[in-house]
Scaffold this active site. Structure first.
Site, short mmCIF file in Angstrom:
data_model
loop_
_atom_site.label_atom_id
_atom_site.label_comp_id
_atom_site.label_asym_id
_atom_site.label_seq_id
_atom_site.Cartn_x
_atom_site.Cartn_y
_atom_site.Cartn_z
CG ASP A 211 55.19 40.27 48.51
OD1 ASP A 211 55.57 40.74 47.15
OD2 ASP A 211 54.17 39.61 48.89
CG ASN A 219 43.75 43.41 44.28
OD1 ASN A 219 43.46 44.39 44.83
ND2 ASN A 219 45.18 43.11 43.78
CG HIS A 224 41.32 45.03 41.54
ND1 HIS A 224 42.80 44.74 41.46
CD2 HIS A 224 40.77 44.21 40.75
CE1 HIS A 224 42.91 43.65 40.57
NE2 HIS A 224 41.58 42.93 40.48
CG ASP A 228 43.98 50.24 43.81
OD1 ASP A 228 44.74 49.59 43.76
OD2 ASP A 228 43.30 51.06 42.87
CD GLU A 254 51.66 41.56 45.63
OE1 GLU A 254 51.41 42.10 44.57
OE2 GLU A 254 51.30 40.46 45.67
#
Ligand SMILES: [Mg+2]
Length: 338
Positions: A211, A219, A224, A228, A254
């Site tokens: 993770d 974010n 975002h 990404d 994630e």
């Protein structure tokens, strides 16, 4: 075989009508299409108009003579390979040589001796027939070769197009659109396959659930789009460090999953830790992003165990990695039976 061939056609050019009549009579048994011309000009006209298999030219004629006619026939694409026989008076050796130079293949001396004339003409016609058969055969062969090449090329092109379309379809179904990694569904298929293999071979499979640390912050603070980009870049770094045969998938938002077939806990820990270091040391060329780390929970699935049990252990280990300060690899607390 001769009867299957179309009638061969002959052009005879001679300024003495008597010679033409004689040729007509002598060649009757050969069943040819013979056309006659009484001078070179008329002969030339016929050469322009028709296609012949054999040319008989008198050498001595007023106006365009046999030599000239022979040269002109050689310049005509339709007749350049058609045999020319020269009709010549006995003993005219010098003009005969010139006729050969002009492209004549044989000669017949006058006055005509019937059997010899027929023999020489038949010989030339036979050659001409063979030549024509070869031409037809070669043309047909070339045509077939071209057709085969075209078919093969078209087949290859449509196969390529089809396989590319299939590949795209498969990719759509099996891959995560953002990162290009296997998606969760495909990962399950691959894990089922590996589980069966490991049960047969009685070997453990390692898994690592990882993770990205504090990804929510990325974010929230950078947006975002940067988020990404981080996921894509992380996927690329993980892919670069993947061992041959290992499986890498995007497991959730994630979260990434690694599967290490035929690997024990120690080996799985090492492989996962290598990934952790690779991410930690990566240079992130994203505005505002200083660095990314990852927390990883590692365990092994023994033959006969279920994936559910293994994931429970890996998730617990991941939880402890987060609790213990992140950017760590943890393994289950209780000993793993080996
Ligand atoms: Mg003459």
């Amino acid at each position: 075989m001769d009867t299957e061939q179309p009638k061969l056609s002959v052009l005879a050019v001679d300024d003495e009508p008597m010679n033409l009549k004689l040729l007509d009579v002598l060649l009757k048994p050969l069943e040819l299409n013979i056309e006659f011309a009484e001078d070179g000009t008329k002969g030339l006209e016929l050469l322009e108009k028709n296609q012949y298999d054999l040319l008989l030219f008198d050498i001595m004629m007023p106006g365009i003579d046999g030599l000239e006619l022979c040269k002109l026939a050689r310049l005509n694409p339709q007749h350049k390979d058609v045999p020319v026989l020269i009709l010549t008076a006995f003993g005219a050796k010098e003009s005969l040589l010139k006729a050969f130079e002009a492209g004549a293949v044989d000669y017949i001396t006058k006055p005509f001796y019937g059997p010899e004339l027929v023999f020489r003409i038949k010989a030339q016609l036979k050659l001409r027939q063979l030549q024509r058969s070869m031409e037809t055969f070669t043309n047909e062969l070339n045509l077939q070769v071209l057709k085969a090449m075209k078919t093969e090329r078209e087949l290859l092109q449509s196969q390529q197009a089809l396989s590319e379309a299939n590949k795209t379809l498969v990719d759509w179904a099996h891959k995560d659109a953002l990162t290009g990694l296997w998606n969760r569904r495909k990962a399950w298929d691959l894990m089922e396959y590996e589980a069966e293999r490991s049960n047969r071979q009685k070997r453990s499979i390692g898994i690592a659930v990882m993770d990205l640390d504090k990804f929510k912050n990325v974010n929230d603070t950078l947006g975002h789009e940067v988020g990404d980009a981080v996921l894509k870049e992380a996927a690329a770094i993980l892919s670069e460090n993947l061992r041959k045969g290992d499986i890498l998938a995007r497991w959730g938002g994630e979260e990434f999953l690694l599967v290490f077939p035929e690997t024990d806990l120690e080996g799985s820990f090492q492989a996962a830790n290598k990934m952790r270091l690779a991410l930690q040391e990566a240079r992130w060329e994203l505005p505002g992003l200083e660095g990314m780390t990852v927390s990883i929970g590692v365990t092994v699935k023994q033959p006969g165990e279920t994936w559910t049990e293994a994931f429970k252990q890996a998730d617990d280990a991941l939880y402890r990695a987060k609790e213990n300060g992140r950017n760590r690899v943890e393994v289950p607390l209780k000993g793993i039976p080996s």
